[in-house]
Design a protein around this motif. Structure first.
Motif, PDB file in Angstrom:
ATOM      1  N   PRO A  28      13.410   5.937   4.186  1.00 20.95           N
ATOM      2  CA  PRO A  28      12.742   4.631   4.766  1.00 20.95           C
ATOM      3  C   PRO A  28      12.045   4.239   3.469  1.00 20.95           C
ATOM      4  CG  PRO A  28      12.430   6.601   6.339  1.00 20.95           C
ATOM      5  CD  PRO A  28      13.210   6.714   5.167  1.00 20.95           C
ATOM      6  N   VAL A  29      11.380   4.979   2.595  1.00 25.79           N
ATOM      7  CA  VAL A  29      10.387   4.393   1.653  1.00 25.79           C
ATOM      8  C   VAL A  29      11.501   3.649   0.653  1.00 25.79           C
ATOM      9  CG1 VAL A  29      10.863   6.594   0.637  1.00 25.79           C
ATOM     10  CG2 VAL A  29       9.258   4.777  -0.543  1.00 25.79           C
ATOM     11  N   LEU A  30      12.668   3.843   0.476  1.00 26.79           N
ATOM     12  CA  LEU A  30      13.505   2.865  -0.552  1.00 26.79           C
ATOM     13  C   LEU A  30      13.999   1.905   0.307  1.00 26.79           C
ATOM     14  CD1 LEU A  30      15.829   4.857  -2.986  1.00 26.79           C
ATOM     15  CD2 LEU A  30      13.757   3.396  -3.362  1.00 26.79           C
ATOM     16  N   PHE A  53       5.124   9.865  10.230  1.00 22.90           N
ATOM     17  CA  PHE A  53       4.579  10.842   9.224  1.00 22.90           C
ATOM     18  C   PHE A  53       3.884  10.028   8.054  1.00 22.90           C
ATOM     19  CE2 PHE A  53       8.067  12.724  11.507  1.00 22.90           C
ATOM     20  CZ  PHE A  53       7.863  13.851  11.783  1.00 22.90           C
ATOM     21  N   CYS A  54       3.873   8.916   7.953  1.00 19.78           N
ATOM     22  CA  CYS A  54       3.419   8.222   6.858  1.00 19.78           C
ATOM     23  C   CYS A  54       2.002   8.279   6.993  1.00 19.78           C
ATOM     24  CB  CYS A  54       3.840   6.492   6.828  1.00 19.78           C
ATOM     25  SG  CYS A  54       3.101   5.797   5.502  1.00 19.78           S
ATOM     26  N   PRO A  55       1.317   8.734   5.869  1.00 17.91           N
ATOM     27  CA  PRO A  55      -0.142   8.517   5.970  1.00 17.91           C
ATOM     28  C   PRO A  55      -0.834   7.310   6.157  1.00 17.91           C
ATOM     29  CG  PRO A  55       0.710   9.162   3.685  1.00 17.91           C
ATOM     30  CD  PRO A  55       1.610   9.228   4.403  1.00 17.91           C
ATOM     31  N   PHE A  56      -0.155   6.237   6.010  1.00 18.93           N
ATOM     32  CA  PHE A  56      -0.816   4.953   6.377  1.00 18.93           C
ATOM     33  C   PHE A  56      -0.112   4.231   7.435  1.00 18.93           C
ATOM     34  CE2 PHE A  56      -0.808   5.683   1.619  1.00 18.93           C
ATOM     35  CZ  PHE A  56      -2.229   5.838   1.487  1.00 18.93           C
ATOM     36  N   CYS A 109       0.927  -1.270   0.172  1.00 19.77           N
ATOM     37  CA  CYS A 109      -0.011   0.004  -0.087  1.00 19.77           C
ATOM     38  C   CYS A 109       0.820   1.150   0.129  1.00 19.77           C
ATOM     39  CB  CYS A 109      -0.947   0.064   1.201  1.00 19.77           C
ATOM     40  SG  CYS A 109      -0.393   0.316   2.685  1.00 19.77           S
ATOM     41  N   CYS A 110       2.189   1.142   0.009  1.00 16.64           N
ATOM     42  CA  CYS A 110       2.860   2.547  -0.108  1.00 16.64           C
ATOM     43  C   CYS A 110       2.654   3.138  -1.408  1.00 16.64           C
ATOM     44  CB  CYS A 110       4.301   2.158  -0.049  1.00 16.64           C
ATOM     45  SG  CYS A 110       5.543   3.571  -0.271  1.00 16.64           S
ATOM     46  N   VAL A 111       2.317   4.527  -1.367  1.00 12.85           N
ATOM     47  CA  VAL A 111       2.123   5.327  -2.537  1.00 12.85           C
ATOM     48  C   VAL A 111       3.363   6.218  -2.954  1.00 12.85           C
ATOM     49  CG1 VAL A 111      -0.486   5.651  -2.354  1.00 12.85           C
ATOM     50  CG2 VAL A 111       1.130   7.214  -1.429  1.00 12.85           C
ATOM     51  N   ARG A 112       4.514   5.653  -2.338  1.00 13.70           N
ATOM     52  CA  ARG A 112       5.715   6.492  -2.618  1.00 13.70           C
ATOM     53  C   ARG A 112       5.602   7.872  -2.751  1.00 13.70           C
ATOM     54  NH1 ARG A 112       5.902   1.537  -4.742  1.00 13.70           N
ATOM     55  NH2 ARG A 112       4.768   2.186  -6.636  1.00 13.70           N
ATOM     56  N   CYS A 113       4.802   8.665  -1.703  1.00 13.08           N
ATOM     57  CA  CYS A 113       4.591   9.832  -1.577  1.00 13.08           C
ATOM     58  C   CYS A 113       5.930  10.769  -1.201  1.00 13.08           C
ATOM     59  CB  CYS A 113       3.563  10.163  -0.790  1.00 13.08           C
ATOM     60  SG  CYS A 113       3.648  10.078   0.953  1.00 13.08           S
ATOM     61  N   GLY A 114       6.595   9.805  -0.493  1.00 15.52           N
ATOM     62  CA  GLY A 114       8.057  10.526   0.000  1.00 15.52           C
ATOM     63  C   GLY A 114       8.040  11.299   1.249  1.00 15.52           C
ATOM     64  N   ALA A 115       6.721  11.099   1.928  1.00 11.08           N
ATOM     65  CA  ALA A 115       6.402  11.957   3.196  1.00 11.08           C
ATOM     66  C   ALA A 115       7.655  11.533   4.239  1.00 11.08           C
ATOM     67  CB  ALA A 115       5.327  11.888   3.628  1.00 11.08           C
ATOM     68  N   CYS A 116       7.886  10.260   4.095  1.00 10.43           N
ATOM     69  CA  CYS A 116       8.861   9.500   5.105  1.00 10.43           C
ATOM     70  C   CYS A 116      10.589   9.831   4.759  1.00 10.43           C
ATOM     71  CB  CYS A 116       8.645   7.996   5.307  1.00 10.43           C
ATOM     72  SG  CYS A 116       8.764   7.241   3.744  1.00 10.43           S
ATOM     73  N   ALA A 117      10.786  10.163   3.825  1.00  8.29           N
ATOM     74  CA  ALA A 117      12.074  10.450   2.958  1.00  8.29           C
ATOM     75  C   ALA A 117      13.134  11.038   4.080  1.00  8.29           C
ATOM     76  CB  ALA A 117      12.150  10.709   1.944  1.00  8.29           C
TER      77      ALA A 117
HETATM   78  S1  SF4 Z   1       5.273   8.101   3.735  1.00  3.61           S
HETATM   79 FE1  SF4 Z   1       4.302   6.096   3.613  1.00  3.61          FE
HETATM   80  S2  SF4 Z   1       3.244   6.013   1.753  1.00  3.61           S
HETATM   81 FE2  SF4 Z   1       4.724   7.735   1.672  1.00  3.61          FE
HETATM   82  S3  SF4 Z   1       6.389   7.033   0.895  1.00  3.61           S
HETATM   83 FE3  SF4 Z   1       6.880   6.745   2.670  1.00  3.61          FE
HETATM   84  S4  SF4 Z   1       6.133   4.658   3.405  1.00  3.61           S
HETATM   85 FE4  SF4 Z   1       5.332   5.122   1.436  1.00  3.61          FE
END
Ligand code: SF4
Ligand code: HEM
Ligand code: SF4
Lengths: 534, 362
Positions: free
Chosen positions: A115-117, A170-173, A91-99
């Protein structure tokens, strides 16, 4: 301190992407960024697979022939057992909020520390090996095959994550890279790919009851040493017991507090508060470790090491359990212990015999944090405090990752600090409470050999300390974690010299006025109380 | 102590030529794919023999793929248990009565946890928290740079505007599927349409939808680290949605004469008596095709995120882990080191140190 006396400061760390697509595995291990492999002896003790001599920087990792099968099978099993993993794979949308929430990304600029990568390293294999689109379209669907290079990359980056959970805030999910790292390391462990800084303490904990390998008589000697020191400082002789049946409460602390500065001062603080409160408690030599390095290897090992605490509480017939200041120990106690080794029906719901307070929030697990216990004592007026004894310190507070993000123990330590110190200053809001930055050395990454990683990962925390040092002259960083006490002094010496590190209960111990104590002239560290007073 | 020099992190060996990061290809490939779909649909409009394919098979197929796909997805997620309570706590725990706990960010009841999920879904609170890090020059000449954090609500705003616009636009489509059109549809339209543009009502949501999509697209390309990590699957739905939204807008503002035919078609679909696509031009074919493909694509892609939040164990459980029992269905026995063995190993030492023993074996 004048500007030019300052040490090397981190220059801006830029984003440094590879010149290649991230789906190409990273195979070069940069110096100071990885930890030594575990010794075969520890793996044998714990009955972990593939004990052998090997080193991550050598080309041959001595894997079993069917290693790929083992990993894929292991991944499938874990996806069937953990909804978290299954969900986080999809379910990750790779929005980058966590980056840029990860201290390692901030400190290294290495994109695979986003974190996303870090998660994508595993996800890409899931897609490439286990989904139709990934098998057909390969990299165009973000999929790749599991190769030895990919495995090496996993090792490199799953051991560059301290499981601090900042990204998950910080991740929306709520995707939690700590969970993915835990399970990723579990997979690596199936092939014997583990690090010594995790497996050796875990093996020692298994045999001796604590990470440092302190034997029962060693525990006794150490406690006696602290009792003597306390008597010298305060004139009062405290009387801790070990493995005593008939005590109301079992006290469990991280074993780091028994051996090294500044943890030992925290331990003296525990002894003072517990003595003055009159709590009928005992230490245990068998369950002499609250921390749990099993957590950094597998859920099974976590459970096996943690089992000792309830087993000992049952054997000694105590009513409830009190725990010392430690980070991941409290992650385990708050989120895993009762599920793994409960129900704790042989214990009673914790009630403080001194104040009568019923610790509702611990009514099932029946384990209370010493900050909760002490905050209650102070609030109920049961402790006499002389905060001016801490006047030589200008204190700030580092929320340790696990108590903050896996528990929410935020106000109790602050209340205690405000009651025991007259100069307390918060670091910037983006770096404390649930947004706190890791010390950069948790989850087994505290080895000397990965010093570059540690110092870089600690940059955000160090920078925040530096800002309050410049603003308020802060000279003491307090925290409630044994790893912090072990590693933050190095970090401070490197980036913000002149700032010391202390556990919360050291400051309590300084301020606490004991019945019948002599006039104190030195604090628990043996420093004169009033020199350098501000 | 290591000598920590600034960026010295060759995280892989420098590859000088060709330095293929694939970023451009990853962004372009899905655009080409969407363009191809547009062409196919456009061409299809000219081939009456294919009408059943576009008018019947595609919409029903897409709906079925969506429904079955989503059910399969949710089942596959929920079939795996939640073995541990791994809430990410983002506020003060519930503990002593005189300390105010954070009921939403660190709930201690199921209701609190439900509230946390609902608020997260409606307001994207976690995204609102976003701060970005930045190195700024020191205050004085020669002073070292400082690490600071700046609030960064762009993604939150973009995502919020996008999702609510999409919701509104979807709801407006109800007028095509309902006869007579219910009051709430016209009410919503009145709210959304501030003024007329020529003969057509001007929908704010349509414009904000396209702007938000463009923002998400530009952001993905603009930020070097985001561009680096993005996959074709991140661009594809954005292009597809842009395609749907643009063709929809073009029809809405130019070829209004088709509305009755479109309504007949949609009503036919809704009543399971497909009416065919006669009288509807290539633009409608494209709009319909892209929309159906998007629908069918959802369950098999990251767009499945629409149902994942309520299932996410870091968000949907109460944070007070020590208060309520959480059961792990596969909690299996593991190897331990029981006390009896421990005492056997250390009995002499324990006796010598005066530590009480269970068994006094000399
Ligand atoms: S914040 Fe969550 S949904 Fe967005 S890229 Fe990171 S892990 Fe994926
Ligand atoms: C539950 C709460 C939800 C959250 C937190 C959420 C979050 C997000 C975010 C952060 C993005 C931006 C991705 C990017 O940067 O490109 C996004 C995109 C998108 N979302 Fe959601 N979303 C939610 C619910 C939904 C729902 C219910 C739908 C269905 C109608 C939906 C459909 C989409 C689509 C179509 C996109 C755009 C395509 C893309 O960028 O990939 N989302 N969502
Ligand atoms: S858990 Fe912490 S260390 Fe690991 S990726 Fe997230 S922020 Fe980084």
């Amino acid at each position: 301190m004048s500007e030019d006396a300052k040490p090397a400061r981190p220059a801006k760390v830029p984003f440094a992407p590879s010149s290649r697509d991230w789906l190409e595995p990273t195979v070069k291990f940069a110096a100071g960024r990885w930890s030594y492999s575990a010794k075969p002896k520890s793996l044998r003790t714990l009955e972990f697979p593939n004990p052998r001599d090997w080193s991550p920087d050598q080309p041959d990792w001595k894997l079993p022939d069917n290693w790929k099968e083992i990993i894929l099978q292991g991944l499938r099993e874990r996806m069937d057992r953990f909804r978290s993993l299954r969900l986080f794979m999809d379910c990750c949308v790779r929005c980058g909020a966590c980056a840029d929430k990860c201290h390692y990304f901030i400190g290294t600029g290495d994109p695979k520390n986003m974190p996303v990568l870090r998660a994508e390293l595993l996800r890409s294999v899931y897609r490439g090996e286990m989904t139709l689109a990934g098998r057909l379209l390969g990299r165009w669907a973000g999929g790749r095959r599991l190769t030895p290079e990919v495995l090496k990359e996993w090792f490199y980056y799953f051991y560059q994550c301290t499981e601090c959970r900042r990204c998950s805030v910080f991740c929306p999910f709520g995707i939690d890279q700590a969970e993915i790292t835990m399970l990723g390391r579990e997979l690596l462990n199936l092939l014997g790919l583990n690090i010594n800084w995790v497996m050796e303490p875990a093996a020692k904990c298994f045999t001796t009851g604590n990470h440092l390998g302190i034997t029962p008589h060693g525990l006794k000697d150490n406690l006696e040493f602290f009792v003597d020191s306390i008597e010298e400082i305060t004139g009062v002789r405290v009387n801790p017991s070990i493995n005593r049946k008939g005590a109301d409460v079992l006290f469990v602390a991280p074993s780091g507090d028994l051996l090294a500065e500044p943890g030992i001062f925290t331990l003296m603080g525990y002894l003072l508060v517990l003595h003055q409160s009159g709590l009928n408690y005992t230490w245990s030599s068998y369950a002499s470790e609250g921390g749990n390095f099993g957590m950094f290897a597998s859920h099974e090992l976590m459970k096996g090491l943690n089992a000792k605490i309830y087993a000992e509480a049952r054997r000694l017939g105590v009513k409830w359990i009190l725990g010392g200041e430690c980070g991941h120990m409290w992650r385990v106690a708050h989120q895993y212990m009762e599920t793994m080794n409960g129900p704790a029906d042989f214990l009673q719901e914790p009630i403080s015999p001194i104040t009568g307070t019923h610790f509702q929030n611990a009514r099932t697990t029946r384990m209370v944090h010493i900050a909760e216990f002490t905050a209650d004592l102070i609030q109920q007026g049961k402790l006499k405090l002389a905060p001016e004894r801490n006047d030589r310190y200008r204190v700030t507070f580092h929320d340790s990752c696990n108590p903050a993000r896996s528990m929410g123990l935020l106000e109790e330590p602050r209340y205690i600090l405000r009651s025991t110190c007259r100069h307390f200053h918060e670091m910037p809001a983006e770096t404390i409470r649930e947004k706190t930055f890791c010390c950069g050395c948790g989850a087994g990454l505290g080895g000397e050999e990965c010093m570059d990683l540690r110092m870089r990962g600690g940059i955000p925390r160090a920078e925040a300390v530096r800002s309050v040092r410049e603003k308020y002259g802060v000279n003491l960083l307090s925290s409630i974690c044994a790893i912090d006490r072990a590693v933050l002094p190095t970090l401070m010496d490197h980036w913000v010299p002149g700032v010391g590190v202390a556990g919360l209960h050291e400051l309590v111990g300084n301020a606490l006025v004991l019945d019948g104590e002599k006039e104190r002239t030195i604090n628990l560290r043996g420093e004169p109380l009033h020199e350098g007073e501000t | 102590m290591p000598d920590i020099k600034p960026p010295a992190h060759g995280q892989d060996s420098p590859v000088s030529f060709p330095a293929w990061r694939g970023e451009g290809a990853k962004a372009l490939f899905p655009l080409v794919a969407v363009a191809a779909l547009v062409l196919i649909a456009w061409a299809g409009a000219g081939l009456p023999r294919l009408e059943p394919l576009f008018g019947i098979i595609l919409p029903y197929g897409a709906l079925l793929a969506f429904l079955f796909g989503m059910s399969w997805r949710v089942l596959s997620w929920t079939r795996s248990p939640v073995p541990f309570n791994i809430t990410t706590t983002c506020g003060q725990q519930y503990s002593l009565p005189w300390i105010r706990s954070s009921r939403i960010e660190n709930p201690h009841t199921r209701w609190g946890a439900a509230g946390r999920v609902v608020l997260e879904m409606l307001l994207f609170r976690s995204l609102l928290r976003n701060v970005r890090h930045e190195w700024v020059e020191g205050d004085r000449e020669g002073a070292a740079p400082k690490l600071v954090f700046k609030s960064s609500p762009g993604l939150w705003l973009g995502a919020l505007v996008f999702h609510y616009s999409l919701l509104l636009v979807l709801l407006h489509h109800a007028r095509f599927f309902l006869d007579p059109v219910s009051g709430w549809v016209t009410g919503l339209e009145k709210l959304d349409a501030f003024f007329q543009l020529g003969s057509a009502a001007f929908y704010v949501s349509g414009v904000t939808l396209i702007l938000a999509l463009l923002y998400l697209l530009v952001r993905r390309w603009w930020l070097p680290w985001l561009r680096y990590l993005s996959l074709p699957a991140d661009y594809f739905p954005l292009y597809l949605l842009l395609g749907v939204a643009l063709t929809g807008g073009m029809m809405h503002y130019s070829t209004r004469a088709n509305v009755p035919a479109a309504k007949d078609f949609c009503l036919g679909l809704a009543r399971l008596r497909p009416a065919g696509l006669s009288g509807l031009g290539p633009l409608f074919y494209v709009h319909l095709t892209l929309a159906c493909l998007l629908l069918a694509y959802v369950p098999f892609s990251k767009l499945a995120h629409m149902v994942s939040l309520p299932l996410s164990p870091t968000r949907n459980l109460p944070g007070a882990g020590r208060m309520t029992r959480h059961v792990n269905p596969w909690n299996a026995p593991v190897k331990t080191h029981p006390y009896a063995e421990y005492e056997n190993e250390y009995r002499d030492k324990m006796r010598a140190a005066g530590i009480p023993l269970e068994k006094e074996i000399p």
